[in-house]
Design an enzyme around this catalytic site. Structure first.
Site, PDB file in Angstrom:
ATOM      1  N   GLY A   1       0.098  -0.772  -0.483  1.00 15.36           N
ATOM      2  CA  GLY A   1      -0.180   0.354  -0.214  1.00 15.36           C
ATOM      3  C   GLY A   1       0.933   1.105  -0.336  1.00 15.36           C
TER       4      GLY A   1
ATOM      5  CB  THR B   1       2.623   0.266   5.664  1.00 16.26           C
ATOM      6  OG1 THR B   1       0.714   0.007   6.448  1.00 16.26           O
ATOM      7  CG2 THR B   1       3.473  -0.032   7.330  1.00 16.26           C
TER       8      THR B   1
HETATM    9  P1  ADP Z   1       3.902  -4.334   2.427  1.00 21.48           P
HETATM   10  O1  ADP Z   1       4.862  -4.961   1.617  1.00 21.48           O
HETATM   11  O2  ADP Z   1       2.705  -3.562   2.784  1.00 21.48           O
HETATM   12  O3  ADP Z   1       2.902  -5.904   3.796  1.00 21.48           O
HETATM   13  P2  ADP Z   1       1.855  -7.218   1.031  1.00 21.48           P
HETATM   14  O4  ADP Z   1       2.105  -7.781   2.085  1.00 21.48           O
HETATM   15  O5  ADP Z   1       0.760  -6.606  -0.001  1.00 21.48           O
HETATM   16  O6  ADP Z   1       2.217  -4.694   1.299  1.00 21.48           O
HETATM   17  O7  ADP Z   1       3.460  -7.018  -0.112  1.00 21.48           O
HETATM   18  C1  ADP Z   1       4.206  -6.578  -0.961  1.00 21.48           C
HETATM   19  C2  ADP Z   1       4.603  -7.471  -1.755  1.00 21.48           C
HETATM   20  O8  ADP Z   1       5.404  -7.716  -0.750  1.00 21.48           O
HETATM   21  C3  ADP Z   1       3.903  -8.697  -2.156  1.00 21.48           C
HETATM   22  O9  ADP Z   1       2.875  -7.995  -3.394  1.00 21.48           O
HETATM   23  C4  ADP Z   1       4.867  -9.487  -3.425  1.00 21.48           C
HETATM   24  O10 ADP Z   1       5.425  -8.749  -3.845  1.00 21.48           O
HETATM   25  C5  ADP Z   1       5.480  -9.151  -1.823  1.00 21.48           C
HETATM   26  N1  ADP Z   1       5.423 -10.496  -1.061  1.00 21.48           N
HETATM   27  C6  ADP Z   1       5.284 -10.313  -0.143  1.00 21.48           C
HETATM   28  N2  ADP Z   1       4.800 -11.496   0.644  1.00 21.48           N
HETATM   29  C7  ADP Z   1       5.636 -12.290   0.387  1.00 21.48           C
HETATM   30  C8  ADP Z   1       7.028 -13.779   0.839  1.00 21.48           C
HETATM   31  N3  ADP Z   1       6.238 -14.198   1.878  1.00 21.48           N
HETATM   32  N4  ADP Z   1       7.887 -13.944  -0.215  1.00 21.48           N
HETATM   33  C9  ADP Z   1       7.955 -13.226  -1.418  1.00 21.48           C
HETATM   34  N5  ADP Z   1       7.611 -11.981  -1.999  1.00 21.48           N
HETATM   35  C10 ADP Z   1       6.677 -11.732  -1.234  1.00 21.48           C
HETATM   36  O1  F6P Z   2      -1.565  -1.277   4.829  1.00 13.89           O
HETATM   37  C1  F6P Z   2      -1.942   0.168   4.457  1.00 13.89           C
HETATM   38  C2  F6P Z   2      -3.398  -0.323   3.895  1.00 13.89           C
HETATM   39  O2  F6P Z   2      -4.398   0.944   3.964  1.00 13.89           O
HETATM   40  C3  F6P Z   2      -4.760  -0.799   5.555  1.00 13.89           C
HETATM   41  O3  F6P Z   2      -4.494   0.332   6.533  1.00 13.89           O
HETATM   42  C4  F6P Z   2      -5.443  -1.536   4.519  1.00 13.89           C
HETATM   43  O4  F6P Z   2      -5.933  -2.571   5.659  1.00 13.89           O
HETATM   44  C5  F6P Z   2      -5.186  -2.120   2.685  1.00 13.89           C
HETATM   45  O5  F6P Z   2      -3.835  -1.494   3.509  1.00 13.89           O
HETATM   46  C6  F6P Z   2      -6.017  -1.350   2.117  1.00 13.89           C
HETATM   47  O6  F6P Z   2      -5.382  -1.807   1.425  1.00 13.89           O
HETATM   48  P1  F6P Z   2      -6.437  -1.941   0.066  1.00 13.89           P
HETATM   49  O7  F6P Z   2      -5.232  -0.536  -0.768  1.00 13.89           O
HETATM   50  O8  F6P Z   2      -5.907  -3.335  -1.193  1.00 13.89           O
HETATM   51  O9  F6P Z   2      -7.195  -0.884  -0.590  1.00 13.89           O
END
Ligand code: ADP
Ligand code: F6P
Length: 320
Positions: free
Chosen positions: A12, A126
């Protein structure tokens, strides 16, 4: 000496990410490195959506919300084949180091890429402030200020109608935005996953407060609880006071970053480049007791962040 690095934003978006990108690009150039902007998170690394950045590429962005590098969630990168493709792209361009601005998921990806030999540094970005190894994540302050301003506006209408306003704020599974916004708005009640709550007890206390002259109520509900509409309905049924629910939603992710977000993003961006300059990778940068720190990525991911229960209880005790 590392000569070429990349920078990407992932997960995000959060206000202040641009300030971090700017700091990374400018610090790298100032230290004699070439720097590439990787667009749309790990997708850009896999697909080669990568642009050479110069000192003017980050002009006029420090005050902008969102991310000029765009962001995405890239499922392919969760698979070893995706990481291998990304590594190949880094080899092609000679990118030896990468700054990843995002959350825990993005750091897991950075750990995988580090294991393939690309020096990765994570910067916590974030609005949720739910990254354990750091007291602060980029975007948290701006998001809370936005939520606070919106709740202030709601209070005007809630007060005029003698209503209960139930307001859901973001935070994914964490109540950090909720508790701070609740305090800042003088909320009557704050409902988060971290502290047990009882709707009957909340309704009963509202009626007691009403009997003592209180006429309107602001209830902040963390996104992790959900059900803002149901909570409003239940409170209306149990108290007889008209209630409305408002889900603030994505508007909390937008807007110009606050001073705090710009400053912390700049400090962390600069420090990330300093680590790469020393040939150090596989680290996450954070802020602990106002000082910049860094941890091994996998160690950082194992840490647990406490919820500020004291703040929550202070809010409850003085909300009458
Ligand atoms: P955030 O970094 O905000 O926690 P996400 O969980 O959506 O957001 O992760 C962002 C991106 O990081 C994912 O779309 C993917 O490309 C990568 N990612 C997430 N989890 C993993 C994982 N377990 N192993 C490798 N890459 C990951
Ligand atoms: O991690 C940031 C955040 O805005 C959270 O607070 C919320 O749950 C989520 O991302 C929303 O994600 P999306 O942009 O995929 O709707």
């Amino acid at each position: 000496m590392i000569k070429k690095i990349g920078v990407l934003t992932s997960g995000g978006d959060a206000p202040g990410m641009n300030a971090a990108v700017r700091a990374v690009v400018r610090a790298a150039i100032s230290k004699g490195m070439e720097v590439y902007g990787v667009r749309r998170g790990y997708n850009g690394l896999i697909n080669g959506d990568i642009i050479k950045m110069d000192e003017r590429s980050v002009t006029d962005i420090i005050h902008q919300g969102g991310t000029v590098l765009y962001t995405a969630r890239c499922l392919e990168f969760k698979e070893p084949a995706g990481v291998a493709k990304a590594k190949e792209k880094c080899n092609e361009l000679g990118i030896e180091g990468l700054v990843v601005i995002g959350g825990d998921g993005s750091f897991r990806g950075a750990a995988d890429l580090s294991a393939m030999g690309v020096l990765c540094i994570g910067i916590p970005g974030t609005i949720d402030n739910d990254i354990s190894c750091t007291d602060y994540t980029i975007g948290f302050d701006t998001a809370m200020n936005t939520a606070m301003e919106l709740v202030d506006k709601l209070r005007d209408t809630s007060q005029s109608h003698d209503r209960i306003s139930v307001v859901e704020v973001m935070g994914r599974g964490a109540g950090h935005i909720a508790v701070n916004t609740g305090i800042a708005c003088g909320a009557t009640d704050i409902i988060t996953k971290e502290v047990p709550y009882d709707i009957d007890a909340i309704a009963k206390t509202m009626l007691e407060k009403k009997a003592r002259g209180k006429q309107n109520f602001v209830v902040i509900v963390a996104e992790g609880i959900g059900h803002a509409q149901e909570i409003a309905k239940e409170l209306e049924e149990k108290t007889g006071i008209e209630a409305r629910a408002t889900i603030l939603g994505h508007v909390q992710r937008g807007g110009n970053p606050t001073v705090r977000d710009r400053v912390e993003a700049t400090r962390m961006g600069y420090y990330a480049v300093e680590l790469l300059e020393k040939g150090i990778g596989n680290r996450v940068v954070g802020i602990k007791d106002s000082k910049i720190v860094d941890y091994d990525i996998l160690e950082a991911l194992k840490m647990k962040k406490p919820y500020d229960e004291e703040l929550h209880h202070i809010a409850e005790e003085i909300a009458f």
